[in-house]
Design a protein around this motif. Sequence first.
Motif, mmCIF file in Angstrom:
data_model
loop_
_atom_site.group_PDB
_atom_site.id
_atom_site.type_symbol
_atom_site.label_atom_id
_atom_site.label_comp_id
_atom_site.label_asym_id
_atom_site.label_seq_id
_atom_site.Cartn_x
_atom_site.Cartn_y
_atom_site.Cartn_z
ATOM 1 N N SER A 1 40.875 -9.521 72.451
ATOM 2 C CA SER A 1 40.302 -10.093 71.441
ATOM 3 C C SER A 1 38.827 -10.200 71.686
ATOM 4 N N SER A 2 38.302 -10.493 70.290
ATOM 5 C CA SER A 2 36.492 -10.605 70.802
ATOM 6 C C SER A 2 36.084 -11.538 71.575
ATOM 7 N N GLY A 3 36.691 -12.528 72.067
ATOM 8 C CA GLY A 3 36.582 -13.425 72.859
ATOM 9 C C GLY A 3 37.095 -13.092 74.347
ATOM 10 N N GLY A 4 37.374 -11.867 74.578
ATOM 11 C CA GLY A 4 37.676 -11.096 75.824
ATOM 12 C C GLY A 4 39.127 -11.657 76.122
ATOM 13 N N SER A 5 39.912 -12.279 75.614
ATOM 14 C CA SER A 5 41.230 -12.659 76.111
ATOM 15 C C SER A 5 42.159 -11.391 75.768
ATOM 16 N N ASN A 6 43.136 -11.299 76.712
ATOM 17 C CA ASN A 6 44.440 -10.241 76.711
ATOM 18 C C ASN A 6 45.331 -10.819 75.529
ATOM 19 N N VAL A 7 45.673 -9.929 74.642
ATOM 20 C CA VAL A 7 46.482 -10.055 73.503
ATOM 21 C C VAL A 7 47.503 -9.306 73.712
ATOM 22 N N SER A 8 49.049 -9.688 73.584
ATOM 23 C CA SER A 8 50.334 -8.891 73.894
ATOM 24 C C SER A 8 50.619 -8.466 72.463
ATOM 25 N N PHE A 9 51.089 -7.242 72.413
ATOM 26 C CA PHE A 9 51.609 -6.956 71.119
ATOM 27 C C PHE A 9 53.009 -6.254 71.325
ATOM 28 N N ILE B 1 40.773 -8.035 67.285
ATOM 29 C CA ILE B 1 41.415 -7.670 68.467
ATOM 30 C C ILE B 1 41.334 -6.114 68.317
ATOM 31 N N ASN B 2 41.150 -5.425 69.466
ATOM 32 C CA ASN B 2 40.781 -3.868 69.770
ATOM 33 C C ASN B 2 42.183 -3.587 70.707
ATOM 34 N N LEU B 3 42.385 -2.296 70.384
ATOM 35 C CA LEU B 3 43.839 -1.833 71.247
ATOM 36 C C LEU B 3 43.421 -0.289 71.417
#
Length: 146
Positions: A31-39, A142-144
């Motif tokens: 995320s833009s805040g630096g947190s991991n995001v799970s897809f 979010i970037n992936l």
Amino acid sequence: MKIVNKLVGACAMSLLLLTGCESTGSIQGVSSGGSNVSFEYTQDIFANDGKLTVSMPDGEVFNGKFVQQSTSQSGSTWSIGESSNDDSLLLGDSTTTSSKTQALLIGNRGNSMKCQFQFSDPSFGIDGGGIGSCKISDGRDINLVF
């Protein structure tokens, strides 16, 4: 890629049994805040779409669908020698699958998420890897890379 090869073999066997074949997997974004995001995704191997579930670090969950762009040519197309490098004429219909894909997901807290993906290998869909970016209606990004 070994998993993809095994899935293709499994799908061929399933096709013989007249059943569908899906692939599933997970992708990690930031995320833009630096947190991991799970897809988490599910994709029918013989279709140009699938389902996505995205879990945000704050507990918000988004569910929706991704659709890979494709172009179908109606009518017949003629080709010369494409199947065996000879001068034979081939007749068939044509569908071109794009590497560009869009997703729309709805969150459990009233937000929505729109994503743009660029697949590395359009014939494998999301399983073939790629890059993507998502924008949440409240402004988060979010970037992936997958």
